[in-house]
Scaffold this motif. Structure first.
Motif, PDB file in Angstrom:
ATOM      1  N   UNK A 292      75.023  16.041  19.426  1.00  0.00           N
ATOM      2  CA  UNK A 292      74.945  15.768  17.601  1.00  0.00           C
ATOM      3  C   UNK A 292      73.640  14.871  17.303  1.00  0.00           C
ATOM      4  N   UNK A 293      73.721  13.939  18.472  1.00  0.00           N
ATOM      5  CA  UNK A 293      71.677  13.216  17.863  1.00  0.00           C
ATOM      6  C   UNK A 293      70.907  14.371  17.977  1.00  0.00           C
ATOM      7  N   UNK A 294      70.929  15.429  19.005  1.00  0.00           N
ATOM      8  CA  UNK A 294      69.875  16.743  18.920  1.00  0.00           C
ATOM      9  C   UNK A 294      69.367  17.347  17.806  1.00  0.00           C
ATOM     10  N   UNK A 295      71.197  17.628  16.822  1.00  0.00           N
ATOM     11  CA  UNK A 295      70.999  18.434  15.680  1.00  0.00           C
ATOM     12  C   UNK A 295      70.739  17.331  14.717  1.00  0.00           C
ATOM     13  N   UNK A 296      70.794  16.287  13.995  1.00  0.00           N
ATOM     14  CA  UNK A 296      70.753  15.672  13.457  1.00  0.00           C
ATOM     15  C   UNK A 296      69.568  15.167  13.426  1.00  0.00           C
ATOM     16  N   UNK A 297      68.235  14.919  14.592  1.00  0.00           N
ATOM     17  CA  UNK A 297      67.037  15.090  14.822  1.00  0.00           C
ATOM     18  C   UNK A 297      66.532  16.429  14.559  1.00  0.00           C
ATOM     19  N   UNK A 298      67.003  17.699  15.191  1.00  0.00           N
ATOM     20  CA  UNK A 298      66.766  18.592  14.575  1.00  0.00           C
ATOM     21  C   UNK A 298      65.983  19.463  13.155  1.00  0.00           C
TER      22      UNK A 298
ATOM     23  N   UNK B 131      66.493  17.151  10.829  1.00  0.00           N
ATOM     24  CA  UNK B 131      65.537  15.703   9.931  1.00  0.00           C
ATOM     25  C   UNK B 131      64.154  16.334  10.244  1.00  0.00           C
ATOM     26  N   UNK B 132      64.012  16.709  11.274  1.00  0.00           N
ATOM     27  CA  UNK B 132      62.580  16.986  11.539  1.00  0.00           C
ATOM     28  C   UNK B 132      61.878  18.212  10.268  1.00  0.00           C
ATOM     29  N   UNK B 133      62.580  19.883  10.327  1.00  0.00           N
ATOM     30  CA  UNK B 133      62.469  20.742  10.195  1.00  0.00           C
ATOM     31  C   UNK B 133      62.288  20.252   8.231  1.00  0.00           C
ATOM     32  N   UNK B 134      63.852  19.168   8.127  1.00  0.00           N
ATOM     33  CA  UNK B 134      63.553  18.895   6.404  1.00  0.00           C
ATOM     34  C   UNK B 134      62.310  17.819   6.720  1.00  0.00           C
ATOM     35  N   UNK B 135      61.728  17.407   7.313  1.00  0.00           N
ATOM     36  CA  UNK B 135      60.855  16.182   7.635  1.00  0.00           C
ATOM     37  C   UNK B 135      59.321  16.995   7.226  1.00  0.00           C
ATOM     38  N   UNK B 136      59.299  18.891   7.542  1.00  0.00           N
ATOM     39  CA  UNK B 136      57.651  19.036   8.035  1.00  0.00           C
ATOM     40  C   UNK B 136      57.808  20.496   7.216  1.00  0.00           C
ATOM     41  N   UNK B 137      58.920  20.593   6.556  1.00  0.00           N
ATOM     42  CA  UNK B 137      59.274  22.006   4.734  1.00  0.00           C
ATOM     43  C   UNK B 137      58.832  20.885   3.834  1.00  0.00           C
TER      44      UNK B 137
END
Lengths: 378, 290
Positions: A288-294, A296-302
């Motif tokens: 769950x943490x991996x999914x959340x972090x990935x 959110x990372x994608x959202x931040x980078x996008x």
């Protein structure tokens, strides 16, 4: 500019990896340090029927006779190479258990997300364009109501009405299309409330902008105005909220899958809790943490790519952790959808908390540089 | 569970105003009708939790088997369950553990999270970076999942469910407190306080805490509602005290097995919804009154 963005992306990715590893460590410590010894009590529980050799094998696999630090090191090095451990209850690899059910949960979560987006869009558009004023204010208070209803109540009511009374689906066929739809609705309603709040706040803000009046005065139709012009800037913060609610979908799946009798990650968690199968829980939390972090990372980078205003200064965004975490020096101001002095007061009825900080967090990247300059000047 | 967060208040308008003026504004503003109704609802629930014996004379655990599964009536406002127990009485007696454990959860989140946020925001530097990563970690785990894991490790009791809920709320409070602390620390009146020889303690107690309190209190009220939902969900899954305890979530869970008696599900559900709705409304009002 380009290398600044790359540096920003690199830094955020590094932070994300650190967070995932730390999450694993924290969960591990929480499980091993908290009072009670569920591991031994599970293994020695006669109901589970482990033989002495099996117990010895599990004990040596997890290094349960070793100090906690050694156990942690072993667990972490296994996690790094993708080994999620072995279930204490079934003696099967956790990866296999999770792999068998992950598809069903993905279908549920994706449908829930789709339901939530459609619902949120409809509520937000209705809150602005519904032809009857009391209807508009009712729609505005709908998200707040949605957030007050427990997930299990939504699920039970839907089952009562649509399965038992109307006979649309049968509870013994949880994977039928209707059953999946209503499970997705159960899971999606709380998410839709949060999205709708941000969207309404965004539309309120955009509707007051001068370009809106200009477009109206030049004869642009209302539907076209909303869809072509107001929706895009208003939905940018929705991306951030969407990323933040991903974890919630997994948490909500525990209840939804239990109520609708679906087999999935949620019901796996529920079963592992009742049998104290900690390796499975640890693995699900880590995933769950991996999914959340990935996500959110994608959202931040996008984000800098989606919003030209952020793009200009996006690379300067510093200290922002996962999603909106680092509302640091940048988060000093209250910011509308990316505009430094944007006010959300117009979202009077629903100047909701959820919406607010997301907007502030989204906006902080846009104002960071000017603000820091101001501080330096003063 | 719910993604909860607070808007950072307006910089110039609210932030640089002294706390005294802000409280005057509160006094001037009379609460609207729906806020008064919400406060009324909360008062009723509070009476239920503190003194259930005042509201109902019946026994929550003792039923009259002949009166089983009766619909709502004047004698039994919420009907009776499969053992002939009065559901209203059970809801009233269940409120103390449902509501008070949510209070425990909020207290844990507020104290631990508030302290983390305060230290991170006030000291800054590497302390801030370290604590912020810790908060990132707590945020990365879905709140409900975290609560489930903690309650599994601690054991299935309502008080453990409350602790688990509190831990999962720490991150939200820490985040808000940190932002508020940083906002105040950078304001002109704090600079002035330092120039006039104020100590760090003075600034902390006279400026930082009072300025942060409004948003933090509003968040605490909101989080109270969220905690009620989380604890009810944990009780629904059977992770709280076992029957004959009558936590609201447990009542719904037990009632769902009796299809012919829908009031067993609907009445406790309505009580949960009304309570949380009232808390959300009050929280929003507190937040807006500045």
């Amino acid at each position: 500019m380009r290398h600044l963005y790359l540096a920003y992306a690199g830094r955020r990715t590094g932070q994300a990896i650190v967070v995932v590893l730390l999450t694993y460590v924290v969960t591990f410590l929480a499980i091993s340090v908290l009072p009670g010894d569920p591991v031994t009590s599970t293994l020695r529980n006669p109901e589970n029927g482990f033989s002495e050799e099996e117990i010895a094998r599990i004990v040596s696999y997890y290094g349960l006779d070793q100090p906690v630090a050694v156990q942690l090191w072993q667990a972490l090095s296994r996690f790094l190479v993708g080994d999620l451990g072995v279930s204490m209850r079934t003696n099967l690899p956790v990866a296999q258990l999770v792999g068998a059910v992950v598809g069903s949960t993905l279908v549920l979560a994706a449908s829930a997300l789709a339901v939530a987006l459609v619902l949120a869009g409809a509520i937000a558009y209705g809150a602005h364009r519904f032809p009857w004023a009391p209807g508009r204010s009712l729609l505005r208070s709908l998200p707040s109501f949605f957030l007050s209803v427990p997930t299990f109540v939504i699920g039970l009511v839907l089952i009562y009405v649509f399965a038992f009374d109307l006979g649309l689906f049968r509870v013994i066929e949880p994977d039928s299309a209707w059953a999946t739809f209503f499970a997705a609705l159960t899971l999606g309603v709380p998410v839709s409330a949060q999205l709708a709040e941000v969207l309404i706040a965004g539309l309120d803000h955009e509707a007051q902008q001068e370009y809106t009046s200009v477009a109206r005065s030049r004869g642009l139709g209302e539907a076209r105005l909303y869809l072509r012009h107001l929706l895009k800037p208003s939905s940018l913060p929705v991306v951030t909220v969407l990323a933040l609610t991903v974890g919630e979908l997994l948490g909500g799946a525990v209840i939804t899958e239990t109520i609708f009798g679906r087999t999935g990650i949620g019901s796996l968690v529920q079963r592992s809790v009742s049998t104290q199968d900690l390796p499975v829980l640890q693995a699900v939390v880590a995933l769950a943490a991996v999914v959340f972090v990935v996500v959110n990372l994608a959202a931040d980078l996008l984000y800098p790519l989606l919003d030209p205003r952020v793009r200009r200064v996006g690379s300067a965004r510093s200290g922002a952790g996962v999603g909106a975490v680092g509302a640091g020096s940048a988060g000093v101001g209250s910011v509308g959808a990316g505009t430094p002095d944007g006010e959300l007061e117009s979202a009077d009825v629903l100047a909701a908390f959820v919406a607010d900080e997301q907007l502030a967090a989204v906006g902080d990247s846009a104002i960071e540089v000017p603000l820091e300059e101001r501080v330096r000047v003063s | 569970m719910t993604v909860v967060s607070l808007r950072l208040p307006r910089r110039a308008a609210a932030g640089d105003r002294s706390p005294a003026t802000a409280s005057l504004a509160v006094a001037r503003r009379r609460p609207p009708v729906d806020v008064l109704v919400s406060i009324g609802v909360l008062a009723v629930v509070l009476v239920w939790s503190v003194a259930p014996g005042l509201v109902t004379s019946q026994d929550p655990a003792d039923g009259v088997p002949a009166d089983k599964l009766l619909g709502p009536s004047a004698a039994h406002w919420f009907g009776t369950d499969h053992l002939g127990r009065d559901v209203f009485t059970r809801v009233v007696y269940g409120s103390s553990s449902s509501v008070l454990s949510a209070l425990v959860a909020v207290a844990i989140g507020l104290l631990v999270g508030g302290l983390i946020g305060l230290i991170a925001g006030f000291i800054g530097g590497w302390v801030d970076s370290t604590l912020s990563r810790l908060v990132d970690v707590l945020l990365a785990i879905p709140g409900f999942l975290l609560a489930v894991v903690i309650v599994t490790a601690l054991g299935f009791q309502t008080i453990n469910a409350a602790i688990a809920t509190g831990v999962s709320a720490v991150a939200v409070f820490a985040r808000l407190m940190r932002a508020e602390t940083i906002r105040t620390r950078q304001s002109v009146f704090v600079e002035a306080a330092y120039l006039q020889g104020g100590s760090a303690t003075h600034v902390l107690t006279r400026h930082v805490l009072p300025n942060a309190s409004r948003s933090v209190v509003a968040l605490a009220v909101l989080q109270f509602g969220v905690s009620i939902l989380v604890i009810a969900s944990l009780a629904f899954l059977g992770y709280g005290d076992p029957p004959p305890a009558s936590d609201w979530g447990l009542l719904v869970s037990a009632g769902k097995d009796y299809r012919t008696a829908p009031w067993l599900v609907y009445t406790p559900a309505v009580v949960i919804i009304a309570t949380v709705l009232a808390l959300n409304r009050v929280s929003r009002w507190l937040r807006k009154t500045d």
